[in-house]
Structures are given as C-alpha cells and as structure tokens.
Design an enzyme around this catalytic site. Structure first.
Site, PDB file in Angstrom:
ATOM      1  CG  HIS A   1      -1.699   1.023   1.328  1.00  0.00           C
ATOM      2  ND1 HIS A   1      -2.031   1.897   2.350  1.00  0.00           N
ATOM      3  CD2 HIS A   1      -2.817   1.582   0.197  1.00  0.00           C
ATOM      4  CE1 HIS A   1      -2.946   2.705   1.984  1.00  0.00           C
ATOM      5  NE2 HIS A   1      -3.478   2.687   0.672  1.00  0.00           N
TER       6      HIS A   1
ATOM      7  CE  LYS B   1       1.154   4.002   3.953  1.00  0.00           C
ATOM      8  NZ  LYS B   1      -0.126   3.905   3.179  1.00  0.00           N
TER       9      LYS B   1
ATOM     10  CD  GLN C   1      15.739   1.211  -1.774  1.00  0.00           C
ATOM     11  OE1 GLN C   1      15.951   2.168  -2.388  1.00  0.00           O
ATOM     12  NE2 GLN C   1      16.232   0.310  -1.800  1.00  0.00           N
TER      13      GLN C   1
END
Length: 179
Positions: free
Chosen positions: A24, A73, A90
């Site tokens: 997400h 997050k 990443q």
C-alpha cells in the site's frame, strides 16, 4: 504547454496484492522549491523512533529520479521485515517510479525538478521478498499514475461509496451500512 505538475502537489494512492505481501503506497509529488520540498526535507531531517525516512535507490549510490523519499508506515523489527522494508519494498518503489518516468507519466525532462514522498506499508508478516518487490513496484507505479491522472474521480469515488466501503482489513455488514 502546461505541465501536469503545475499544482503545488499531486497526491495518489495504490494498493496491490493480498495477504502478508500486499503493498500500500501513498505518494505526494511536487516541484523542488515548493511545499513538497519543505515536507520532504523536514521528513528526512526529523526521523522518529522506528520510522527513518530514506531515499529510494535503484542501486547503491543511484537514487531514483525524481528523488523519492521512502517513509515507512510500519516499524521494521524482525529480520525479514527489515529486509523487505529496506530491500524489496524500497527496490520496488524505486523501480515503480523509474517505470513511471520510462512510460512518460512523469516527463523525464522534469524528473530532476520534482520530489516524491512515498508512505509505504510493508506488513510485518511479509514472507516473500520477490512478491513484496512485485507488489510494491506495481503499487508505486499505480500511486504515481493516480496522482498524475487525478484518479479516481469524485464520480468514481461516489459510485464505489454507494456499494459500501471495504478494505483488506474490514468490510461493514449491510446492517452497519444502513442509515
């Protein structure tokens, strides 16, 4: 000819996959010298416990263009979650942004003048780095596409809302939805 990046900021979101390896991603795209640069630099300079923003790189010492700030997050605590956050997710973010430039969503001529902030969810239960990479690559590209194209539209959101909200973590029952 007006640039698609004339507004102070473009914002997009994308969710790809399911289960522990879903991705997400939320992005904010803006010009250097504007409010996105202030937010980008502030986020980079003010990490908090467990949330250390860093530049996404295609390979070590080769940051993706536009420069993209990865903001996690979720706190990366276990070894595999750390590998997914700093490794596969990443790399997927960097490749998704590079794909967006390669396909012209972000004009290559403007890439050096833009910055991206990406808030990225990597599930602590992640269990497959390759699936994590693929999902994050697609989510990054999808979030950039949504930002650049202004999708979903208000009409699309309202149509979806009429069917009722849902996400991978919760879908309200018909009784709850009734007014």
């Amino acid at each position: 000819m007006p640039t698609p990046f004339a507004p102070a900021a473009l914002i997009g979101e994308s969710f790809v996959g399911d289960g522990a390896n879903a991705a997400h991603t939320n992005v904010v795209i803006g010009h250097k010298g504007g409010p996105v640069e202030t937010a980008w630099a502030t986020a980079l300079a003010t990490p908090s416990a467990g949330h250390v923003p860093f530049m996404a790189v295609v390979r070590p010492s080769v940051p993706v263009r536009p420069l993209t700030l990865f903001v996690s997050k979720a706190v990366a605590e276990e070894d595999l979650h750390q590998q997914a956050t700093w490794g596969s997710a990443q790399a997927g973010l960097a490749q998704g942004v590079a794909d967006a430039v390669d396909e012209g969503l972000i004009p290559a001529a403007e890439a050096d003048d833009l910055l991206i902030i990406a808030a990225v969810w990597v599930n602590p239960a992640v269990d497959d780095l390759d699936v994590s990479f693929r999902n994050q690559r697609a989510a990054a590209y999808g979030a950039v596409r949504a930002a650049v194209t202004g999708t979903p539209t208000v009409a699309e959101v309202q149509a979806a809302a009429k069917e009722g909200p849902t996400n991978p973590f919760y879908t309200p029952s018909a009784e709850v939805l009734a007014r």
